[in-house]
Design a protein around this motif. Structure first.
Motif, mmCIF file in Angstrom:
data_model
loop_
_atom_site.group_PDB
_atom_site.id
_atom_site.type_symbol
_atom_site.label_atom_id
_atom_site.label_comp_id
_atom_site.label_asym_id
_atom_site.label_seq_id
_atom_site.Cartn_x
_atom_site.Cartn_y
_atom_site.Cartn_z
ATOM 1 N N THR A 178 0.832 -1.208 0.000
ATOM 2 C CA THR A 178 0.000 0.000 0.000
ATOM 3 C C THR A 178 0.867 1.258 0.000
ATOM 4 O O THR A 178 1.795 1.377 0.795
ATOM 5 N N LYS A 179 0.520 2.192 -0.873
ATOM 6 C CA LYS A 179 1.213 3.489 -0.900
ATOM 7 C C LYS A 179 0.502 4.439 0.051
ATOM 8 O O LYS A 179 -0.695 4.689 -0.103
ATOM 9 N N ILE A 180 1.241 4.961 1.017
ATOM 10 C CA ILE A 180 0.674 5.920 1.963
ATOM 11 C C ILE A 180 0.998 7.339 1.480
ATOM 12 O O ILE A 180 2.148 7.657 1.193
ATOM 13 N N ILE A 181 -0.046 8.146 1.397
ATOM 14 C CA ILE A 181 0.128 9.558 1.051
ATOM 15 C C ILE A 181 -0.321 10.328 2.288
ATOM 16 O O ILE A 181 -1.511 10.389 2.596
ATOM 17 N N PHE A 182 0.642 10.853 3.031
ATOM 18 C CA PHE A 182 0.386 11.351 4.373
ATOM 19 C C PHE A 182 0.631 12.854 4.453
ATOM 20 O O PHE A 182 1.665 13.341 4.023
ATOM 21 N N GLY A 183 -0.332 13.568 5.038
ATOM 22 C CA GLY A 183 -0.042 14.963 5.358
ATOM 23 C C GLY A 183 -1.148 15.922 4.989
ATOM 24 O O GLY A 183 -2.235 15.543 4.537
ATOM 25 N N LYS A 184 -0.828 17.178 5.203
ATOM 26 C CA LYS A 184 -1.785 18.271 4.976
ATOM 27 C C LYS A 184 -2.175 18.393 3.511
ATOM 28 O O LYS A 184 -1.292 18.405 2.636
ATOM 29 N N THR A 188 -3.568 16.581 1.206
ATOM 30 C CA THR A 188 -3.099 15.546 0.288
ATOM 31 C C THR A 188 -4.237 14.847 -0.450
ATOM 32 O O THR A 188 -3.979 14.044 -1.340
ATOM 33 N N LYS A 223 -4.394 14.564 -4.204
ATOM 34 C CA LYS A 223 -3.470 13.693 -4.951
ATOM 35 C C LYS A 223 -4.106 12.403 -5.459
ATOM 36 O O LYS A 223 -3.472 11.660 -6.215
ATOM 37 N N GLU A 234 0.204 18.376 15.253
ATOM 38 C CA GLU A 234 1.294 17.476 15.641
ATOM 39 C C GLU A 234 0.748 16.232 16.350
ATOM 40 O O GLU A 234 1.141 15.100 16.047
ATOM 41 N N ALA A 265 -1.326 14.101 13.811
ATOM 42 C CA ALA A 265 -0.492 13.361 12.853
ATOM 43 C C ALA A 265 0.089 12.108 13.504
ATOM 44 O O ALA A 265 0.098 11.025 12.907
ATOM 45 N N ASN A 266 0.560 12.245 14.737
ATOM 46 C CA ASN A 266 1.109 11.074 15.429
ATOM 47 C C ASN A 266 0.024 10.065 15.784
ATOM 48 O O ASN A 266 0.262 8.848 15.748
ATOM 49 N N TRP A 301 -0.785 8.225 12.390
ATOM 50 C CA TRP A 301 0.282 7.316 11.941
ATOM 51 C C TRP A 301 0.408 6.135 12.907
ATOM 52 O O TRP A 301 0.663 5.001 12.497
ATOM 53 N N MET A 355 5.538 17.081 12.011
ATOM 54 C CA MET A 355 5.710 16.031 11.009
ATOM 55 C C MET A 355 5.424 16.614 9.624
ATOM 56 O O MET A 355 4.397 17.254 9.438
ATOM 57 N N ASN A 382 4.765 16.327 5.415
ATOM 58 C CA ASN A 382 4.068 15.418 4.493
ATOM 59 C C ASN A 382 5.040 14.369 3.946
ATOM 60 O O ASN A 382 6.227 14.657 3.761
ATOM 61 N N PHE A 383 4.519 13.194 3.662
ATOM 62 C CA PHE A 383 5.373 12.184 3.037
ATOM 63 C C PHE A 383 4.551 11.210 2.208
ATOM 64 O O PHE A 383 3.337 11.092 2.385
ATOM 65 N N PHE A 410 4.912 7.090 1.176
ATOM 66 C CA PHE A 410 5.680 5.906 1.544
ATOM 67 C C PHE A 410 5.080 4.675 0.905
ATOM 68 O O PHE A 410 3.895 4.388 1.072
ATOM 69 N N LYS A 411 5.906 3.986 0.162
ATOM 70 C CA LYS A 411 5.488 2.691 -0.384
ATOM 71 C C LYS A 411 6.718 1.811 -0.432
ATOM 72 O O LYS A 411 7.750 2.226 -0.972
#
Lengths: 386, 386
Positions: A10-16, A18, A21, A237, A240-241, A244, B1, B3-4, B6-7
């Motif tokens: 799985t591709k994770i696209i993480f953050g503000k 997003t 995308k 912050e 986000a933690n 994740w 944190m 943005n990122f 990840f895959k």
């Protein structure tokens, strides 16, 4: 450490910001079915963000997937998939919507007549329609694993299955969605993720030193962020933690090479099926009794957890282990989560016997990390949780 | 944190007697080039296990890839790939063999005349020949990431590059291979993995609470298993945790959403290129000086590391941070790793200036997590490491 095979594509696209995308991740010729729940995404702006991202896509919608995704509702969605010749599924929601979408991914390509057959069989799902997710509620980890749990009111059943075909192709995790989540669901999410880690950790010393450290790290992080998230869900912050941590709690990583328990989930699922109690709350009800009942088998890990996660330094192994159970129950209570079945229903007499009977009927003889718990043990544990 | 995305699609096959499983992972019609190093695999039984697993496959061999995989040698392998119409690469070795195989994966499908061009450009590699690995030396993490480092004697260069096409399709990790690894390479592996974690962790507080916990968990595990692995490499429990820690140290996970330093590696690579010092040992030479030179920028994380990993509780932040650097240097020395350049060569005068000049020539203006270190800073750090 036991042998294992681990692959998580799985591709994770993480953050503000997003969510936009997703258009880059879905094939441009796809006919997409967007699945969601009760409509909270229409209030918090996520629906609009998804629609804006997919404004040029061929998109059909299906809303109304309930918590504990219901088979009958999903069968309605399956009809649309077939009629509309859908080629790609997009789950926009929490664990229930994602789990429902996983069922549909398998059902869409299933060749039999009755999809409940493959749910009951629990054989690994090797074929599925591709799907992605936009996570709106951190808790279950479903956004980065290949498992799912489906409920069926008709039979009061709640069953787990999965397989390599059921990993999302991508999952978008924007912690800003947490801002609008009601406190009840936030504390459910923290409790759910916390218990997911315990199920994979609170067994016996098995030589998975790194797995133990990772599990403890997730627990410590959840403990650290819990009061911040509850006080101010817009604390990015902390959010986000939180997000994740929930994903890492159940994406398969910490389970590799070490035993898993999962008896708490098995008993908890029955309480949800019987009384409609929130999934996370059933775990908080069952876990303390489960650990007390299986104290001798689990006390080394309980003590290690007490020392490393809760800084419990007084006493011998038994003392630390017992204090760790008490501290865990106190943590749930601090979150506002009740830990006795009688806090949720006055009609609990006979629950334990009924659950034991169901396990017997299904042929579930050995639950827990040593496959040693009988339906009669489950009966006693659930009674302790009254 | 921050943005990122990840895959990590590499399939890990971990555990005892798992080398035989490679046949299930490689397409049955593949023409395979098996790549290995100096021949240790012929002594420790790994070669025989691979050959047995692939006894019915169409297999060509290429041995002799040296530590710090050398461009000229790899170009010989590339010739064979073209002549023999190879379709699948199998790296059997440590980080150098795997890194060399990654270069070949990219070079095999490269359309230009001179593969060094894509090495120098450092653009993400998006096409490659598929490959798998059988890991024989835990250290670099290359078995589960998409990066590689290639050396070229002709120009005394050692350059890193990578891209999404360079993840192994599978990697077999059998901790039993550790039994026959010489102590020198075991302690190099521990030091290498330990420093990989530090590069991604020893920056500034960036709100990656879970990432910090995972990084600390890997460091704690390496500290815990190091004496056991050195004392008895056939201690399977210690070996398994060592191997899995090295992989997790550099498979991308702990780097997500947080700053990375990597200046220690940049300076260390130059010491290897100039003097042939083992990669891991160059890191142990540079790291303590680097942390002392950048003390103010890194002291919060140094103190957190001191507290959580080394149980340093005395003093203020500065005291704990300084003690943490000293403890780290002591750890390397306990492993038998020298931490000064003068321990490795008497001909070190001018090294710092030469490295600074090389960085200037390459246009590398800002190293480190804030891109704030100039070639002149590097010069001072390397001098402190004499």
């Amino acid at each position: 450490m036991t042998n294992f095979e681990f692959k998580n594509p799985t591709k994770i696209i993480f953050g503000k910001d997003t969510i936009k995308k997703i258009i880059e991740e879905i094939p441009s010729d796809a006919k997409i079915l967007m699945l969601y729940g009760g409509g909270s995404i229409k209030k918090n702006g996520v629906y609009d963000q998804v629609k804006a991202a997919l404004k040029n896509a061929d998109l059909v919608e299906f809303g109304g997937i309930p918590a504990n995704p219901e088979y009958a509702v999903l069968m309605d969605a399956l009809k649309i998939i077939k009629e509309e010749k859908i080629t790609y599924l997009l789950a926009v929601g929490g664990g229930s919507v994602i789990d429902g979408t996983k069922f549909l991914s398998a059902a869409a390509v299933y060749e039999g007549d009755e999809p409940w057959d493959f749910v009951k069989k629990r054989e690994p799902i090797k074929k599925g329609m591709p799907f992605g997710t936009v996570l709106t509620l951190p808790a279950t980890g479903s956004e980065m694993n290949s498992g799912t749990v489906i409920s069926r009111k008709e039979t009061q059943e709640k069953l787990a299955f999965g397989g390599p075909a059921l990993f999302p192709q991508f999952s978008v995790l924007d912690p800003q969605v947490i801002t609008s989540i009601p406190e009840r669901q936030l504390v459910n999410g923290i409790t759910d993720a916390f218990t997911h880690v315990l199920e994979q950790y609170m067994t016996y010393p098995a030589g998975g030193f790194l797995q133990d450290r990772f599990a403890e790290g997730i627990l410590q992080t959840l403990i650290e962020i819990a009061p911040r998230v509850i006080k101010d869900p817009s604390d990015y912050e902390a959010a986000a933690n939180f997000m994740w941590s929930c994903t890492m709690a159940l994406n398969g990583l910490i389970q590799q090479g070490v035993p898993g328990d999962w008896a708490v989930h098995m008993m908890g699922h029955e309480l949800t099926a019987m009384y409609g109690i929130d999934h996370a709350r059933t775990l908080a009800v069952v876990a303390p009794s489960h650990y007390k009942y299986n104290f001798e088998a689990k006390k080394e890990k309980l003590a290690q957890y007490g020392e490393r996660v809760w800084n419990i330094t007084e006493g011998n192994v038994d003392d630390k282990a017992y204090a760790a159970i008490e501290r865990t129950e106190a943590f749930f209570k601090e979150l506002g989560i009740d830990t006795k079945l009688s806090d949720y229903t006055s009609d609990y007499e006979g629950t334990a016997e009924k659950i034991a009977q169901r396990f017997t009927d299904r042929g579930w003889k050995g639950l827990g990390e040593r496959q040693a718990l009988t339906p009669q043990d489950a009966e006693k544990i659930v009674k302790m949780a009254y």
